[in-house]
Enzyme design. Structure first.
Site: not given
Ligand code: NAD
Ligand code: UD1
Length: 339
Positions: A124, A149, A153
Site C-alpha cells: 500500500s 495495519y 505492510k
Molecule cells: P478485502 O478485505 O476485500 O480482501 C481481503 C480478503 O482476504 C478477504 O476476502 C478476506 O476474507 C480474506 N482474508 C483475510 N484474512 C485471511 C486469512 N487469514 N486467510 C484467508 N483469507 C483471508 O480487501 P481488498 O480491498 O480486496 O484488499 C486486498 C489486499 O490489498 C489486502 O492485503 C489489502 O491490505 C491490500 N490493499 C488494499 C487497499 C484498498 O484500499 N482496498 C489498498 C492498499 C492495499
Molecule cells: C486509506 C487508509 C490507508 C489505505 C488506503 C487504501 C486510513 C487512515 N488510511 O487511505 O491505510 O492504504 O485507504 O485505499 O484509513 N474522507 C472523508 N470522509 C470519509 C472518508 C474519507 O473526508 O468519510 C477523506 C479522507 O480524509 C482522505 C480521502 O477522503 O482525504 C480518502 O480517504 P480514504 O478513502 O479513507 O483513503 P486514505 O485515507 O487515502
C-alpha cells in the site's frame, strides 16, 4: 500460468481473478471468507463463464495450505489475503500482526517447501507515511506508519525483501496500491464493506443509495487547492490488470521488484464529490468535520516505473470510476446480501 489467489473472494482479489482468467491463466482461489461473501464465487463464474476452484481456508493453517499446494501445484501466488481496516487495527493490533504477518509467514514457508517461489504481494501507499516527495516514486523512502495495519505492510515488505536476498530463487513483486475504487463493468462484483465504510467512495455511494444521510469531509484546512485531502484514486479493474502485467516479473532470475499502482493524478475529496454528482446526477450532501487522525494532506503516485517496466498504465478516468462504483452500489444496495 497456474496461480493461487489468496483473498481471491475479496474486493481487489475478485476483480483480479476476472482479469487473470480472461488472459488465459488458470486460477485457484483461497479465502477464509472473514471479509467476503461466498456469493462472489457464483458471480465470478457468471462473469468468466468458468467454474473457478475455491478453497475456504485460512493462510495461517499450514496443514490446509500444504494440502492445497500438493493438490493444485500452483506456479505462483498472488497474495491479497489480509485484514485491512485501519481503525480496527489500532484497536486490535495483535489480531492484525497475527493474521497479516503470521499468515504470510506460514504461506511463504509452505510455498518454499513446495518449491513455489513466485509471489506478488499487495502492499500500500501507506508504507510511504507522510511522503518525502510528491508525486511519490518507488525511490521515495518508506516512512513512519500511523497504524498497525500500515506497519504490517511495511514489515511484510521487509520480510519479503530479506527472504529474496537470502534465497535468490524467489521472484517477488511488491505492488503498492494507491486508492482503489470503482467496480467491474457488469455491476456484479464490487466493494462490500461491513458496517459503516471507512473509505471515501463506499461512503459516498452509500449516501447516494440512501443508507447514510450525508458525507463527513474530514478537514478543509489542508495545504491543498481546496483544503481537503488529495489522493490518487485508481479503478479497481486497472489495478487488477496491473497484477496480470506484473506476472512477467516472476520469470526465473527476476529478483525483487516494487511498483506503485496509481494513475499519477490527485483528486481532492470535494473533486470526488463533484465528479460523482456529475457522473450520476445524484447530489451528495456533506458537512465539513475535523481532520481524521493519521490522515495526510496529499498523496499521489508517479506511475512511470510500472509504465516503463510492465507496460501498464491506468486506462479509466475518474468519470468511469464514479459510474462503475455507482452501477455496483445501485444494483446491490446491500452488497452481496441480495441473492
Ligand atoms: P478485502 O478485505 O476485500 O480482501 C481481503 C480478503 O482476504 C478477504 O476476502 C478476506 O476474507 C480474506 N482474508 C483475510 N484474512 C485471511 C486469512 N487469514 N486467510 C484467508 N483469507 C483471508 O480487501 P481488498 O480491498 O480486496 O484488499 C486486498 C489486499 O490489498 C489486502 O492485503 C489489502 O491490505 C491490500 N490493499 C488494499 C487497499 C484498498 O484500499 N482496498 C489498498 C492498499 C492495499
Ligand atoms: C486509506 C487508509 C490507508 C489505505 C488506503 C487504501 C486510513 C487512515 N488510511 O487511505 O491505510 O492504504 O485507504 O485505499 O484509513 N474522507 C472523508 N470522509 C470519509 C472518508 C474519507 O473526508 O468519510 C477523506 C479522507 O480524509 C482522505 C480521502 O477522503 O482525504 C480518502 O480517504 P480514504 O478513502 O479513507 O483513503 P486514505 O485515507 O487515502
Amino acid at each position: 500460468m497456474k496461480i493461487l489467489v489468496t483473498g481471491g473472494a475479496g474486493f481487489i482479489g475478485s476483480h483480479t481473478v476476472v482479469e487473470l482468467t480472461s488472459e488465459g491463466h488458470e486460477v485457484v482461489i483461497l479465502d477464509n471468507l472473514s471479509n467476503a461473501s461466498r456469493k462472489v464465487l457464483k458471480r465470478l463464474s457468471e462473469i468468466t463463464g468458468k467454474q473457478i476452484p475455491f478453497y475456504e481456508a485460512d493462510i495461517r493453517d499450514r496443514a490446509a495450505l500444504t494440502d492445497i499446494f500438493r493438490k493444485e501445484r500452483p506456479e505462483a501466488v498472488i497474495h491479497f489475503a489480509g485484514l485491512k481496516a485501519v481503525g480496527e487495527s489500532v484497536r486490535l493490533p495483535w489480531e492484525y500482526y497475527e493474521n497479516n504477518i503470521g499468515g504470510t509467514l506460514a504461506l511463504l514457508d509452505v510455498m518454499r517447501s513446495n518449491d513455489c517461489r513466485n509471489i506478488i504481494f499487495s502492499s500500500s501507499a501507506t508504507v510511504y507515511g507522510d511522503p518525502a516527495e510528491i508525486p511519490i516514486t518507488e525511490a521515495c523512502p518508506k516512512g513512519t506508519c500511523t497504524n498497525p495495519y500500515g506497519w504490517t505492510k511495511s514489515m511484510l515488505e521487509q520480510i519479503l525483501t530479506d527472504m529474496q536476498k537470502a534465497d535468490p530463487a524467489w521472484n517477488t513483486v511488491i505492488l503498492r496500491y494507491f486508492n482503489p475504487i470503482g467496480a467491474h463493468k457488469s455491476g456484479r462484483i464490487g466493494e462490500n464493506p461491513g458496517g459503516i465504510p471507512n473509505n471515501l467512495m463506499p461512503y459516498i455511494t452509500q449516501v447516494a443509495v440512501g443508507r447514510l444521510e450525508k458525507l463527513h469531509v474530514f478537514g478543509d484546512d489542508y495545504d491543498t487547492p481546496d483544503g481537503t485531502g488529495v489522493r490518487d484514486y485508481i479503478h479497481v479493474v486497472d489495478l487488477a490488470k496491473g497484477h496480470v502485467k506484473a506476472l512477467k516479473k516472476l520469470a526465473p532470475g527476476s529478483g525483487l521488484s516494487i511498483y506503485n499502482l496509481g494513475t499519477g493524478i490527485g483528486y481532492s475529496v470535494l473533486d470526488i464529490v463533484r465528479n460523482f454528482e456529475e457522473a450520476t446526477g445524484i447530489s451528495i450532501p456533506y458537512v465539513i468535520d475535523a481532520r481524521r487522525p493519521g490522515d495526510i494532506a496529499a498523496c499521489y503516485a508517479s506511475a512511470k516505473k510500472a509504465k516503463d517496466e510492465l507496460g501498464w498504465e491506468a486506462e479509466n478516468g475518474i468519470r468511469e470510476m464514479c459510474e462503475d462504483a455507482w452501477r455496483w452500489q445501485s444494483a446491490n444496495p446491500n452488497g452481496y446480501e441480495e441473492d
